[in-house]
Design a protein around this motif. Structure first.
Motif, PDB file in Angstrom:
ATOM      1  N   SER A   1      -2.329 -10.429   5.265  1.00 37.19           N
ATOM      2  CA  SER A   1      -2.928  -9.600   4.774  1.00 37.19           C
ATOM      3  C   SER A   1      -4.167  -9.246   6.325  1.00 37.19           C
ATOM      4  O   SER A   1      -4.038  -9.516   6.622  1.00 37.19           O
ATOM      5  N   TYR A   2      -4.837  -8.001   5.354  1.00 32.62           N
ATOM      6  CA  TYR A   2      -5.126  -7.174   6.700  1.00 32.62           C
ATOM      7  C   TYR A   2      -6.578  -6.545   5.510  1.00 32.62           C
ATOM      8  O   TYR A   2      -6.404  -6.367   4.539  1.00 32.62           O
ATOM      9  N   GLY A   3      -7.466  -6.704   6.851  1.00 31.19           N
ATOM     10  CA  GLY A   3      -8.951  -5.806   5.983  1.00 31.19           C
ATOM     11  C   GLY A   3      -9.683  -5.915   7.003  1.00 31.19           C
ATOM     12  O   GLY A   3      -9.903  -6.307   8.445  1.00 31.19           O
TER      13      GLY A   3
ATOM     14  N   SER B   1       1.005  -0.963   0.301  1.00 30.86           N
ATOM     15  CA  SER B   1      -0.399  -0.113  -0.599  1.00 30.86           C
ATOM     16  C   SER B   1       0.530   1.161  -0.225  1.00 30.86           C
ATOM     17  O   SER B   1       2.318   1.462   0.330  1.00 30.86           O
ATOM     18  N   THR B   2       0.679   2.174  -0.528  1.00 28.86           N
ATOM     19  CA  THR B   2       1.029   3.627  -0.892  1.00 28.86           C
ATOM     20  C   THR B   2       0.148   4.475  -0.076  1.00 28.86           C
ATOM     21  O   THR B   2       0.677   6.151  -0.579  1.00 28.86           O
TER      22      THR B   2
ATOM     23  N   THR C   1      -1.775   1.233   6.862  1.00 32.91           N
ATOM     24  CA  THR C   1      -1.350   0.117   8.194  1.00 32.91           C
ATOM     25  C   THR C   1      -0.293  -0.874   7.688  1.00 32.91           C
ATOM     26  O   THR C   1      -0.080  -0.525   8.790  1.00 32.91           O
ATOM     27  N   GLY C   2      -0.219  -0.304   5.864  1.00 32.05           N
ATOM     28  CA  GLY C   2       0.862  -1.689   6.056  1.00 32.05           C
ATOM     29  C   GLY C   2       1.891  -1.795   6.569  1.00 32.05           C
ATOM     30  O   GLY C   2       2.473  -2.254   7.236  1.00 32.05           O
TER      31      GLY C   2
ATOM     32  N   THR D   1      -0.516  -7.311   2.860  1.00 32.52           N
ATOM     33  CA  THR D   1      -1.021  -6.288   1.471  1.00 32.52           C
ATOM     34  C   THR D   1      -2.000  -6.165   1.773  1.00 32.52           C
ATOM     35  O   THR D   1      -3.138  -6.592   3.176  1.00 32.52           O
ATOM     36  N   PRO D   2      -3.519  -4.652   1.973  1.00 30.78           N
ATOM     37  CA  PRO D   2      -4.393  -4.564   2.369  1.00 30.78           C
ATOM     38  C   PRO D   2      -5.193  -5.347   2.012  1.00 30.78           C
ATOM     39  O   PRO D   2      -4.892  -5.656   0.330  1.00 30.78           O
TER      40      PRO D   2
END
Length: 184
Positions: free
Chosen positions: A108-110, A12-13, A18-19, A77-78
């Motif tokens: 990963s996160y979400g 993520s940019t 949160t990355g 990765t989000p």
């Protein structure tokens, strides 16, 4: 034995992402293994062009070089709208041969899904690039906040499993590439 070169890619940019925090937590876990040499590849550090250039820019060459040096990858990765970020797809597409016959794992996160929709789509992309995705994933539900108790114990266990799989595949594929060039 030469340590396995593991590149942890922050996908993520976005401002306020949160990355980077998730990646730092994961790298802290990975750094506990003497047989890994961990490098963080933060896509936010690269000045990628807005459109695909006819000739690679210095940033593109630098990113492709990092991918080429790595033996294995963890993509942090989000999940945005049931997929992964465009910044990550753009970066992945800049390399090709450099991904081949190397293992890729995912953190990963979400919210609720723990980013698994993004991972499912990334598996398809990396398969097309002849990379080997490992089965297990470290998934973080942001509704529980960053990796904190009581969830941290399960996340640490998931991380151990992911790193075990990456080390096995990474060493096996590195030996294979050294013995016989990959044919795509």
């Amino acid at each position: 034995m030469t340590p396995l070169r593991l590149a942890v890619i922050i996908g993520s940019t976005r401002e306020g992402r949160t990355g980077d925090r998730v990646a730092r937590w994961f790298v802290d876990q990975a750094d506990r293994h003497d047989d890994l040499s961990v490098t963080v590849v933060d896509l936010g550090d690269y000045d990628f062009p807005t459109s695909y250039p006819a000739e690679p820019t210095a940033s593109v060459r630098a990113f492709v070089g990092e991918v080429g040096r790595a033996d294995a990858f963890v993509v942090v990765t989000p999940e945005y709208n049931h997929s992964f970020p465009a910044s990550l797809k753009q970066a992945i597409d800049y390399a090709y041969d450099e991904w081949q016959a190397k293992p890729v794992g995912f953190v990963s996160y979400g919210c609720r899904s723990t980013g698994l929709h993004a991972v499912d789509q990334l598996r398809t992309v990396f398969t097309a690039l002849h990379a080997m995705t490992v089965r297990d994933v470290v998934g973080i539900d942001l509704l529980h906040g960053d990796p904190t108790p009581p969830h941290v114990d399960q996340l640490r266990q998931d991380t151990r499993v992911l790193l075990d799989q990456l080390r096995w595949w990474g060493l096996t594929l590195r030996d294979g590439r050294e013995a016989r060039p990959y044919v795509s």
